[in-house]
Enzyme design. Structure first.
Site, short mmCIF file in Angstrom:
data_model
loop_
_atom_site.label_atom_id
_atom_site.label_comp_id
_atom_site.label_asym_id
_atom_site.label_seq_id
_atom_site.Cartn_x
_atom_site.Cartn_y
_atom_site.Cartn_z
N ASP A 136 24.63 -23.76 -24.37
CA ASP A 136 25.18 -22.91 -25.40
C ASP A 136 26.42 -22.16 -24.97
O ASP A 136 26.85 -21.23 -25.64
CB ASP A 136 24.13 -21.83 -25.74
CG ASP A 136 23.96 -21.67 -27.21
OD1 ASP A 136 24.45 -22.53 -27.94
OD2 ASP A 136 23.34 -20.67 -27.63
N CYS A 192 18.54 -36.70 -44.99
CA CYS A 192 17.98 -35.72 -45.93
C CYS A 192 17.68 -36.35 -47.29
O CYS A 192 16.88 -35.81 -48.06
CB CYS A 192 18.96 -34.57 -46.12
SG CYS A 192 19.21 -33.57 -44.65
N CYS A 195 16.85 -34.42 -50.85
CA CYS A 195 16.31 -33.07 -50.59
C CYS A 195 17.44 -32.03 -50.50
O CYS A 195 18.52 -32.33 -50.01
CB CYS A 195 15.52 -33.08 -49.28
SG CYS A 195 14.88 -31.46 -48.80
N CYS A 218 25.69 -16.16 -43.23
CA CYS A 218 24.43 -16.58 -42.59
C CYS A 218 23.73 -15.37 -41.95
O CYS A 218 24.36 -14.59 -41.23
CB CYS A 218 24.76 -17.64 -41.53
SG CYS A 218 23.38 -18.08 -40.49
N CYS A 248 16.09 -21.74 -43.26
CA CYS A 248 16.52 -23.12 -43.55
C CYS A 248 15.78 -24.13 -42.69
O CYS A 248 15.80 -25.33 -42.97
CB CYS A 248 18.04 -23.28 -43.42
SG CYS A 248 18.67 -23.12 -41.75
N CYS A 252 12.24 -26.94 -44.22
CA CYS A 252 12.61 -28.35 -44.03
C CYS A 252 11.37 -29.23 -43.84
O CYS A 252 10.56 -28.98 -42.94
CB CYS A 252 13.53 -28.48 -42.81
SG CYS A 252 14.02 -30.19 -42.51
FE1 SF4 Z 1 17.75 -31.92 -45.08
FE2 SF4 Z 1 15.72 -30.40 -44.20
FE3 SF4 Z 1 17.68 -29.32 -45.69
FE4 SF4 Z 1 15.91 -30.99 -46.82
S1 SF4 Z 1 15.47 -28.95 -45.94
S2 SF4 Z 1 18.15 -30.99 -47.11
S3 SF4 Z 1 15.57 -32.46 -45.14
S4 SF4 Z 1 17.89 -30.19 -43.65
#
Ligand code: SF4
Length: 389
Positions: A136, A192, A195, A218, A248, A252
């Protein structure tokens, strides 16, 4: 190029404690143009170091970091531990800390392992070899290199996602002058698809479009990277996050089956390490903060910015139990904390506070305003007294 050595190196990476490892040639990252456009649009906010010409040049040419560099070894280490119980996570009386900061500082965990890997490599390469390790800390687009090394794909939330691993992992790199056989990622990568849960779930609207993060909105940036005042319009949207944000990643679907970290250094010692009561945090002075967060990444934030964040969460809580701690903070020597405490007091006054307690808070603010010389804090006090939370 030595394919056996690359294979052995990746096995050694797992032996020293990493969960993932891959090798890429030390060429510029594939998404360099997107990065430059992101900087150009100012979406890095006040993280000026990201836009410094010498750092941009190093991203363009990794040999400026390490002359003669041939390969980049990308490693990943999972940090997801037990999830916070939902009732605790949703309790506005508690401040939420992002999962990665619940226990040890990942720099302290990963850097010695990468150095051990570098030593292992140096001992097996004929002739001189130079190595450099980053956790990092370097001017390279680590996510892109890790994607090219087969560690995952980039999601719409801009995180690297391992198909069977999710996105709860840290990245680190070993740059080396050794020529190692690179990995070839699978031709068909998951994605993704349709989604967009992360985009819709972000309370501050930090994703203007898929795959682009506006750091200025953010919550992780606002609570960790931003040094000064948090924009007033964003404060009510930050909920009870006081250090980073996991929203976020939490939403997911690829993280639903993420394996829990086997690294004890990342296991939280208690619920208080994950979501401490705000009342306790409001009472922290500099010494108590330094003692409480002597280990782990939060110590680097410093007392002022941490208490600034705690005040915002307390304002969003809006409960009279925060009054005592907030009023006490009006007398602190840090304008940043005084100002955010004033904002929070304004919100307590307009929500659940009883008339008597609201009156006491108002008197404390009027008193503070009479002696306040800092223009920014005066503005916050005036706004709070006028009910402009
Ligand atoms: Fe992609 Fe996960 Fe966001 Fe859905 S929640 S758009 S799978 S990064």
């Amino acid at each position: 190029m030595d394919g056996d050595l690359a294979q052995a190196l990746k096995s050694e990476a797992r032996r020293v404690g990493f969960d993932m490892a891959g090798v890429v040639p030390a060429t510029p990252a594939r998404r360099l143009d997107a990065y430059l456009a992101w900087i150009e649009a100012g979406r890095h906010g006040s993280m000026g170091y990201m836009a410094r010409p010498n750092r941009v040049e190093r991203r363009l040419d990794p040999s400026l970091i390490l002359p003669g560099v041939q390969s980049i070894v990308c490693v990943g280490l999972g940090y997801a531990t037990l999830a916070l119980p939902e009732a605790v996570a949703a309790d506005p009386a508690r401040g939420r800390i992002a999962n990665y900061a619940w226990a040890a500082d990942y720099h302290d965990v990963m850097t010695p392992r990468l150095e051990a890997l570098a030593d292992w490599l140096a001992a097996r390469v004929a002739g001189p070899v130079a190595n450099r390790v980053y956790v990092d800390t370097g001017a390279i687009l680590e996510r892109d290199h890790a994607e090219a090394a087969g560690l995952g794909f980039t999601g719409k939330n801009t995180m690297l996602i391992g198909p069977r691993r999710g996105s709860w992992f840290f990245l680190g790199e070993l740059l080396t002058t050794a020529a190692l056989t690179p990995d070839v990622p699978a031709a068909r990568q998951p994605s993704c698809g349709s989604c967009r849960r992360c985009l819709d779930a972000c309370p501050t609207g930090a994703f203007p479009v898929p795959y682009v993060l506006d750091a200025r909105r953010c919550i992780s940036y606002l609570t960790i990277e931003r040094k000064g005042w948090i924009p007033r319009a964003l404060r009510p949207l930050m909920g009870n996050w006081i250090y980073g944000c996991d929203i976020c990643q939490d939403v997911c679907p690829f993280n639903r089956f993420a394996p829990p970290s086997l690294e004890p250094a990342f296991w939280a010692a208690s619920i208080e390490a994950m979501a401490p009561p705000l009342e306790d945090l409001l009472a922290l002075d500099r010494e108590a903060f330094a003692a409480r967060y002597a280990h782990g990444p939060i110590r680097r934030l410093g007392w002022e910015r941490f208490l600034r964040n705690v005040c915002v969460a307390a304002g969003n809580w809006g409960n009279e139990q925060a009054l005592h701690g907030l009023v006490r903070l009006l007398a602190t020597d840090a304008p940043l904390v005084r100002g955010h405490a004033a904002w929070a007091l304004g919100r307590v006054g307009v929500t659940e506070t009883t008339a008597a307690r609201a009156g006491a808070a108002k008197a404390a603010m009027q008193n503070a305003l009479a002696g306040e010389t800092d223009e920014r804090v005066r503005e916050e006090l005036q706004g709070a007294l006028a009910g402009r939370g």
